[in-house]
Design an enzyme around this catalytic site. Structure first.
Site, mmCIF file in Angstrom:
data_model
loop_
_atom_site.group_PDB
_atom_site.id
_atom_site.type_symbol
_atom_site.label_atom_id
_atom_site.label_comp_id
_atom_site.label_asym_id
_atom_site.label_seq_id
_atom_site.Cartn_x
_atom_site.Cartn_y
_atom_site.Cartn_z
ATOM 1 C CG HIS A 110 0.071 -5.257 -0.658
ATOM 2 N ND1 HIS A 110 0.890 -5.608 -1.702
ATOM 3 C CD2 HIS A 110 0.328 -6.133 0.341
ATOM 4 C CE1 HIS A 110 1.616 -6.668 -1.354
ATOM 5 N NE2 HIS A 110 1.295 -7.000 -0.124
ATOM 6 C CE LYS A 161 4.466 -5.475 0.423
ATOM 7 N NZ LYS A 161 3.989 -5.619 1.797
ATOM 8 C CB SER A 188 -1.038 -9.163 0.448
ATOM 9 O OG SER A 188 -1.046 -10.241 1.354
#
Ligand SMILES: *Cc1c(COP(=O)(O)O)cnc(C)c1O
Length: 409
Positions: free
Chosen positions: A209, A240, A181
């Site tokens: 991610h 996310k 990240s």
């Protein structure tokens, strides 16, 4: 409140302020979106959220959450194995399993909770867990709870990983982020899979991610490398790209998922994902599956913004993900730069030590499909103005193409 204890906390907070690492919360008055209204700064373009596909305020995602709440109420007020499993949990988990190509899946209230529920359950005494040193904090904490022997390999260093595999006792578990990240770089999954096969190790990828970002259809880093069916266990977040509310999951074989239902402590002793979140997350996965243009727009935005930064003289770290880090060196400088960008209507966070190694503080841009060209242009104009004010563009390129995370920890 114990006065001495309170005084100690205040002194520790003062030390954070003095070090320039004190965090101030910013308050949004509406949904997360490409532009938000922030109480502290007015209307700002958001370049620092994980809302990669812009689904956090998607009408279908919102409606599904409302319907979920109406159908199932707030929750079951109990943990899942007692009376806390709803039909929407099963629908979500079946969808996660089929979407990511695994035999089964299990949802948790967060990916943090998924990692903490997974790792100690499988990495039991007599076995070995081998973790990339730059892995997410939830993996690190999950490993700390495990009775297995714990080792870390140097970030992305396959020779070091192989050394650790040779020294492993029992079953070896290799665990890595899919997308790192702070760097936006990918784990070397092809080599990790090769080593795992050679040494009979189990592979675990946390692709929080990468989901909704990597791979032709947004199925993540495994798809990016064409390694479908080659990774044993996938963990990920629903907080996310997949709706942005909360929630996480583990996907793997039916026997693994059944084991977690029996033994995983964050599953056994903590409530299930709220129905409204299960429903909105399911809708987000369906939106991603049905709308490849979301990914196309995200990729076009990444290319456009990278080209714009380069034109201004910034040199962000290269990488294929939606994370665009601009290394500026000093922590205080990164924070000052992000403060100035915020004053000019761009919300982008500066990260410094100890989140990243000393001397590698950075402005981390995260790209979303929700951002329009006009918003990206406004953001680039702010980068140009702040870069000029701070004297970091116009003289020499900013950033460091030579930076390698592995050399710095
Ligand atoms: C964000 C993130 C998490 C935490 O996800 P939550 O669902 O918010 O708990 C875990 N692992 C990785 C790699 C992440 O990036």
């Amino acid at each position: 409140m114990n006065a001495a204890f309170d005084a100690r906390l205040k002194a520790e907070l003062d030390a954070l302020r003095a070090a320039g690492t004190y965090k101030t919360l910013k308050h949004l008055t509406g949904p997360m979106a490409a532009e938000v209204h922030m109480q502290e700064a007015g209307d700002v373009v958001v370049l620092s959220s994980n809302n990669y596909l812009g689904l956090a305020d998607d009408p279908e995602v919102i409606q599904a959450g409302i319907d979920g709440l109406r159908t199932y109420g707030a929750g079951t007020a109990s943990v899942r194995f007692i009376c806390g499993t709803l039909q929407i949990h099963r629908e979500l988990e079946e969808r996660i399993a089929s979407f990511f190509g695994f035999g089964a899946a299990l949802s948790y209230v967060s990916c943090w909770s998924a990692n903490e529920g997974l790792i100690p359950t499988i990495a039991t005494a007599g076995n070995t867990i081998i973790s990339d040193e730059l892995n997410h904090a939830s993996i690190i904490d999950g490993c700390r709870l495990a009775a297995a022997k714990r080792t870390r390999y140097k970030h992305g260093d396959m020779d070091d990983l192989e050394r650790k595999l040779r020294e492993a006792d029992g079953t070896a578990f290799i665990i890595t982020d899919g997308v790192f990240s702070m760097e936006g770089s990918l784990a070397n999954l092809p080599d990790i899979v090769g080593l795992a096969q050679r040494y009979g190790a189990v592979t675990i990828v946390d692709d929080s991610h990468g989901t909704g970002v990597m791979g032709k259809t947004g199925r993540g880093t495994i798809e990016h490398f064409g390694l479908e069916g080659k990774i044993d266990i996938l963990t990920g977040t629903l907080g996310k790209a997949l709706g942005g509310a909360a929630g996480g999951f583990v996907a793997g074989s039916p026997a693994l998922i059944d084991t977690l239902i029996q033994r995983s402590r964050t599953q056994l002793f903590s409530n299930a994902l709220p129905a409204t979140v299960a429903a909105s997350s399911l809708a987000a996965i369906n939106r991603l599956a049905a709308c490849p243009e979301l990914l196309d727009r995200q990729h076009a935005n990444i290319a456009y913004f990278r080209a714009g930064l380069a034109r201004l003289g910034f040199r962000p770290l290269d990488g294929p993900s939606a994370i665009i880090p601009i290394i500026v060196g000093d922590t205080a400088f990164a924070i000052a730069m992000s403060d100035r960008l915020l004053k000019r209507g761009v919300f982008v966070t500066g990260f410094g030590f100890p989140v990243v190694p000393e001397g590698t503080a950075r402005i981390r841009v995260q790209m979303s499909s929700a951002l329009t060209r006009a918003e990206l242009d406004r953001a680039l104009a702010a980068f140009e103005a702040v870069g000029t004010e701070l004297g970091v563009i116009g003289n020499q390129p900013v950033g460091s193409a030579d930076f390698k995370g592995s050399e710095l920890r």
